[in-house]
Design a protein around this motif. Structure first.
Motif, PDB file in Angstrom:
ATOM      1  N   ALA A  23      -1.256  -3.620  68.447  1.00  0.00           N
ATOM      2  CA  ALA A  23      -0.082  -4.077  69.202  1.00  0.00           C
ATOM      3  C   ALA A  23       0.494  -5.360  68.603  1.00  0.00           C
ATOM      4  CB  ALA A  23      -0.449  -4.303  70.667  1.00  0.00           C
ATOM      5  N   GLY A  24      -0.385  -6.277  68.221  1.00  0.00           N
ATOM      6  CA  GLY A  24       0.061  -7.523  67.619  1.00  0.00           C
ATOM      7  C   GLY A  24       0.638  -7.310  66.231  1.00  0.00           C
ATOM      8  N   ILE A  25      -0.017  -6.442  65.449  1.00  0.00           N
ATOM      9  CA  ILE A  25       0.460  -6.139  64.102  1.00  0.00           C
ATOM     10  C   ILE A  25       1.817  -5.446  64.154  1.00  0.00           C
ATOM     11  CG2 ILE A  25       0.018  -4.782  62.028  1.00  0.00           C
ATOM     12  CD1 ILE A  25      -1.768  -7.251  62.289  1.00  0.00           C
ATOM     13  N   GLU A  26       2.006  -4.587  65.138  1.00  0.00           N
ATOM     14  CA  GLU A  26       3.285  -3.890  65.286  1.00  0.00           C
ATOM     15  C   GLU A  26       4.414  -4.872  65.575  1.00  0.00           C
ATOM     16  OE1 GLU A  26       2.402  -1.012  68.272  1.00  0.00           O
ATOM     17  OE2 GLU A  26       1.123   0.175  66.933  1.00  0.00           O
ATOM     18  N   ALA A  27       4.105  -5.939  66.321  1.00  0.00           N
ATOM     19  CA  ALA A  27       5.108  -6.964  66.605  1.00  0.00           C
ATOM     20  C   ALA A  27       5.501  -7.697  65.324  1.00  0.00           C
ATOM     21  CB  ALA A  27       4.564  -7.952  67.635  1.00  0.00           C
ATOM     22  N   ILE A  28       4.506  -7.979  64.482  1.00  0.00           N
ATOM     23  CA  ILE A  28       4.774  -8.620  63.196  1.00  0.00           C
ATOM     24  C   ILE A  28       5.588  -7.684  62.302  1.00  0.00           C
ATOM     25  CG2 ILE A  28       3.738  -9.592  61.109  1.00  0.00           C
ATOM     26  CD1 ILE A  28       3.322 -11.330  63.570  1.00  0.00           C
ATOM     27  N   ALA A  29       5.254  -6.401  62.340  1.00  0.00           N
ATOM     28  CA  ALA A  29       5.965  -5.415  61.529  1.00  0.00           C
ATOM     29  C   ALA A  29       7.445  -5.345  61.893  1.00  0.00           C
ATOM     30  CB  ALA A  29       5.324  -4.036  61.697  1.00  0.00           C
ATOM     31  N   GLU A  30       7.748  -5.445  63.171  1.00  0.00           N
ATOM     32  CA  GLU A  30       9.145  -5.421  63.615  1.00  0.00           C
ATOM     33  C   GLU A  30       9.931  -6.564  62.987  1.00  0.00           C
ATOM     34  OE1 GLU A  30       9.497  -5.326  67.835  1.00  0.00           O
ATOM     35  OE2 GLU A  30       8.348  -3.481  68.072  1.00  0.00           O
ATOM     36  N   VAL A  31       9.268  -7.696  62.848  1.00  0.00           N
ATOM     37  CA  VAL A  31       9.914  -8.855  62.226  1.00  0.00           C
ATOM     38  C   VAL A  31      10.195  -8.581  60.749  1.00  0.00           C
ATOM     39  CG1 VAL A  31       9.650 -11.283  61.606  1.00  0.00           C
ATOM     40  CG2 VAL A  31       8.865 -10.474  63.825  1.00  0.00           C
ATOM     41  N   LEU A  32       9.232  -7.952  60.072  1.00  0.00           N
ATOM     42  CA  LEU A  32       9.388  -7.677  58.643  1.00  0.00           C
ATOM     43  C   LEU A  32      10.600  -6.799  58.351  1.00  0.00           C
ATOM     44  CD1 LEU A  32       5.747  -7.016  57.384  1.00  0.00           C
ATOM     45  CD2 LEU A  32       7.155  -9.043  57.014  1.00  0.00           C
ATOM     46  N   GLU A  33      10.977  -5.982  59.301  1.00  0.00           N
ATOM     47  CA  GLU A  33      12.117  -5.091  59.090  1.00  0.00           C
ATOM     48  C   GLU A  33      13.439  -5.850  59.013  1.00  0.00           C
ATOM     49  OE1 GLU A  33      12.154  -2.040  62.002  1.00  0.00           O
ATOM     50  OE2 GLU A  33      10.321  -1.078  61.275  1.00  0.00           O
ATOM     51  N   ILE A  34      13.487  -7.042  59.606  1.00  0.00           N
ATOM     52  CA  ILE A  34      14.745  -7.798  59.626  1.00  0.00           C
ATOM     53  C   ILE A  34      14.650  -9.164  58.946  1.00  0.00           C
ATOM     54  CG2 ILE A  34      15.554  -6.666  61.731  1.00  0.00           C
ATOM     55  CD1 ILE A  34      14.640  -9.134  63.298  1.00  0.00           C
ATOM     56  N   ASN A  35      13.432  -9.655  58.721  1.00  0.00           N
ATOM     57  CA  ASN A  35      13.262 -10.985  58.135  1.00  0.00           C
ATOM     58  C   ASN A  35      13.654 -10.997  56.660  1.00  0.00           C
ATOM     59  OD1 ASN A  35      11.357 -13.008  56.565  1.00  0.00           O
ATOM     60  ND2 ASN A  35      11.557 -13.792  58.649  1.00  0.00           N
ATOM     61  N   ASN A  36      14.324 -12.063  56.229  1.00  0.00           N
ATOM     62  CA  ASN A  36      14.748 -12.138  54.836  1.00  0.00           C
ATOM     63  C   ASN A  36      14.247 -13.391  54.123  1.00  0.00           C
ATOM     64  OD1 ASN A  36      16.340 -14.092  55.994  1.00  0.00           O
ATOM     65  ND2 ASN A  36      18.288 -13.051  55.620  1.00  0.00           N
ATOM     66  N   THR A  37      13.169 -14.013  54.655  1.00  0.00           N
ATOM     67  CA  THR A  37      12.614 -15.196  54.003  1.00  0.00           C
ATOM     68  C   THR A  37      11.110 -15.104  53.729  1.00  0.00           C
ATOM     69  OG1 THR A  37      12.200 -16.308  56.124  1.00  0.00           O
ATOM     70  CG2 THR A  37      14.331 -16.719  55.067  1.00  0.00           C
ATOM     71  N   LEU A  38      10.366 -14.336  54.532  1.00  0.00           N
ATOM     72  CA  LEU A  38       8.909 -14.293  54.400  1.00  0.00           C
ATOM     73  C   LEU A  38       8.507 -13.568  53.112  1.00  0.00           C
ATOM     74  CD1 LEU A  38       6.561 -15.295  56.203  1.00  0.00           C
ATOM     75  CD2 LEU A  38       6.289 -12.934  56.967  1.00  0.00           C
ATOM     76  N   LYS A  39       7.794 -14.297  52.245  1.00  0.00           N
ATOM     77  CA  LYS A  39       7.385 -13.742  50.955  1.00  0.00           C
ATOM     78  C   LYS A  39       5.903 -13.399  50.894  1.00  0.00           C
ATOM     79  CE  LYS A  39      10.952 -16.234  48.362  1.00  0.00           C
ATOM     80  NZ  LYS A  39      11.219 -17.203  47.267  1.00  0.00           N
ATOM     81  N   LYS A  40       5.092 -14.017  51.767  1.00  0.00           N
ATOM     82  CA  LYS A  40       3.649 -13.774  51.746  1.00  0.00           C
ATOM     83  C   LYS A  40       3.116 -13.609  53.158  1.00  0.00           C
ATOM     84  CE  LYS A  40      -0.748 -15.682  50.084  1.00  0.00           C
ATOM     85  NZ  LYS A  40      -1.401 -16.776  49.322  1.00  0.00           N
ATOM     86  N   LEU A  41       2.363 -12.531  53.383  1.00  0.00           N
ATOM     87  CA  LEU A  41       1.768 -12.266  54.696  1.00  0.00           C
ATOM     88  C   LEU A  41       0.296 -11.915  54.509  1.00  0.00           C
ATOM     89  CD1 LEU A  41       1.961 -11.766  57.764  1.00  0.00           C
ATOM     90  CD2 LEU A  41       2.644  -9.407  57.231  1.00  0.00           C
ATOM     91  N   ASP A  42      -0.579 -12.655  55.175  1.00  0.00           N
ATOM     92  CA  ASP A  42      -2.013 -12.410  55.114  1.00  0.00           C
ATOM     93  C   ASP A  42      -2.511 -11.999  56.498  1.00  0.00           C
ATOM     94  OD1 ASP A  42      -4.734 -12.345  54.794  1.00  0.00           O
ATOM     95  OD2 ASP A  42      -4.934 -14.366  53.983  1.00  0.00           O
ATOM     96  N   ILE A  43      -2.871 -10.721  56.625  1.00  0.00           N
ATOM     97  CA  ILE A  43      -3.424 -10.208  57.888  1.00  0.00           C
ATOM     98  C   ILE A  43      -4.793  -9.570  57.626  1.00  0.00           C
ATOM     99  CG2 ILE A  43      -1.296  -9.943  59.206  1.00  0.00           C
ATOM    100  CD1 ILE A  43      -1.126  -7.065  58.253  1.00  0.00           C
ATOM    101  N   GLY A  44      -5.494 -10.119  56.651  1.00  0.00           N
ATOM    102  CA  GLY A  44      -6.823  -9.630  56.321  1.00  0.00           C
ATOM    103  C   GLY A  44      -7.817  -9.966  57.419  1.00  0.00           C
TER     104      GLY A  44
END
Length: 210
Positions: free
Chosen positions: A55-76
């Motif tokens: 559920a939390g990862i899906e919320a982050i994923a929604e952001v990735l669909e519209i975000n135009n600045t985030l270059k690095k994401l660590d969810i390990g």
């Protein structure tokens, strides 16, 4: 997490945010996701080793669909499973700025390889993909290798400690040796054996890290 998310909504200078191993769960991840829709300058977000589920990862994923600045994401090291992997890979298909994605230690199984195969066929901006210790096995490695034959852009691929045997190593060797941009492939801690090691070394040369 709520205080951090409120700060991000007003952020105009912060470029990196790392909150590793802070007991951030789904609620916290959702709050961060909401904040990131307005965090127009953040370039790196580290959420590793937190008990974040799908559920939390899906919320982050929604952001990735519209975000135009985030270059690095660590969810390990999160609690991501099939639906979370699917959400992330669907987002990356349309994302045009993310360059580094780290899922190391997030045990998603062979489903991880199949979904990222589809993702890599569509995405050309991802440069580093760490899927080490995700439990993909040979099935995931074989699925992933199909996409690697046509992907353009990926430079570093992490597949260490995934239970990959000679079967997966052979598939990877056949596809990766034709890849025009891949510089490093990490396969330490697998069960590829002497023959699998030899195939990868012959195909990849200095690119492979066994």
């Amino acid at each position: 997490t709520w205080a951090i998310s409120q700060g991000l909504m007003k952020n105009t200078t912060l470029r990196q945010l790392h909150v590793k191993n802070n007991q951030i769960g789904n609620v916290g991840a959702k709050a961060l996701g909401l904040a990131l829709t307005g965090a127009t300058v953040l370039e790196e977000l580290g959420l590793s080793e937190n008990p974040i589920g799908d559920a939390g990862i899906e919320a982050i994923a929604e952001v990735l669909e519209i975000n135009n600045t985030l270059k690095k994401l660590d969810i390990g090291g999160t609690k991501i499973t099939n639906s979370g992997i699917e959400a992330i890979t669907e987002a990356i298909k349309v994302n045009k700025v993310l360059e580094v994605l780290d899922l190391e230690g997030s045990v998603a199984g062979e489903y991880c390889g199949a979904n990222f195969a589809e993702c890599l066929e569509a995405n050309t901006t991802l440069r580093v993909l760490r899927l080490d210790a995700t439990g993909m096995g040979d099935a995931g490695a074989v699925a992933l290798s199909g996409a690697l034959a046509t992907n353009v852009g990926l430079e570093v691929l992490g597949l260490s400690e995934n239970g990959i045997t000679e079967v997966g190593a052979n598939a990877l060797a056949e596809s990766v040796k034709q890849h025009s941009t891949l510089r490093k492939v990490h396969v330490r801690g697998n069960r590829i054996g002497t023959s699998g090691d030899a195939m990868l070394q012959e195909a990849l040369g200095a690119k492979v890290r066994c």
